[in-house]
Write a protein that holds these residues in place. Structure first.
Motif: not given
Length: 302
Positions: A162-187
């Motif tokens: 849900p943290t990733i989803v919130a960042t991708l859909n613009g609910e928040v300005d940015c996100g902070v997570l262990p780096v493996a999570e955003p890497i999986k999302l590619g571009d």
């Protein structure tokens, strides 16, 4: 031993990073133990609910384990003062990985560099999605704001997905997570910086810089480490069972099938880093110290 299925408590939501990593590990581990693994997920109280269930309601015979994220869950332990005790009631014995905390944005974000985020945070409060307030990444964001004068508001979403989803859909300005999570999302997203002195995954994160090197700050290295935990009573009452768990878990890292599954589902192999009971204990104690050091910032939430 083991005589039956091993039941695992995961104190976060199903489908997140801990879930994927635990399954990747046990797909190999079960071959040497000769039994299956079953999972129960408890995402309440920043992990506290799962730990309480594990320490008070699960049989202490070696057929029940906990798979946790030591960083955020030891921060939770320090801040929330739960009724169970570490290491009196449980201890970690097998660290799986080291996963640096990273600030990231969706690809369409106007923030191109970490400097852009901090500059905006000096003008207005920047919202930051986090999986939970007691987390190494949360400490990093709050410490960055404290050091630079930026204003950040952490918004906890109860898990990595849900943290990733919130960042991708613009609910928040940015996100902070262990780096493996955003890497999986590619571009779909862009990593802007990591809370470590070096970025071992620079090639996979667009050469995202270490945040301390950008701002001259002295924020501690803030990374997550997932690990297996067992009831302390098992080691004292059934030392042979704990020895079998300990030895077979260590052997998993040398099995090529674990690397294959890990790289497909859990992260980059460079992040895998075995740690024994002593290593886990030092890390856990260090996280308690960090939580106490940044307690005022975590309590303020921004």
């Amino acid at each position: 031993y083991p005589e039956r299925t091993i039941k695992v408590v995961i104190p976060t939501a199903q489908g997140g990073g801990a879930d994927r990593l635990a399954r990747a590990f046990t797909d190999t581990w079960r071959k040497s133990l000769g039994v299956a693994f079953e999972y129960d997920f408890f995402a309440g109280g920043a992990g506290q609910v799962g730990y309480e269930i594990f320490t008070t309601k699960r049989e202490k015979d070696g057929h029940n384990l906990l798979f946790g994220n030591m960083g955020p869950e030891m921060i939770m332990y320090a801040l929330q003062n739960p009724p169970y005790k570490f290491p009196g009631d449980y201890f970690y014995f097998c660290r799986i990985d080291v996963d640096d905390s990273a600030i990231y944005v969706r690809n369409e974000s106007p923030f191109k560099r970490i400097e852009d985020v901090v500059a905006e945070a000096k003008k207005r409060t920047v919202t930051v999605a986090t999986s939970r307030l007691p987390h190494p990444g949360s400490i990093g964001v709050l410490a960055l704001g404290d050091a630079t004068g930026g204003k950040f508001n952490l918004v906890p979403y109860g898990g990595g997905n849900p943290t990733i989803v919130a960042t991708l859909n613009g609910e928040v300005d940015c996100g902070v997570l262990p780096v493996a999570e955003p890497i999986k999302l590619g571009d779909k997203c862009r990593v802007l910086g990591v809370f470590n002195e070096t970025n071992i995954l620079a090639a996979k994160t667009g050469n995202a810089p270490p945040i301390n090197k950008v701002f001259g700050t002295k924020i501690p290295d803030l990374y997550s480490s997932r690990a297996w935990a067992v009831h302390t009573e098992v080691a004292s009452k059934f030392p042979d069972r704990f020895q079998r768990l300990n030895e077979t878990a260590k052997q998993v890292f040398a099995d090529p099938s674990f690397r294959e599954i890990y790289e497909k589902t859990a992260g980059s192999w460079e992040q895998v880093s075995y740690g024994d009971r002593a290593v886990c204990n030092r890390y856990a104690e260090g996280m308690v110290e960090l939580a106490n050091r940044y307690k005022a910032l975590l309590s303020a939430k921004q």
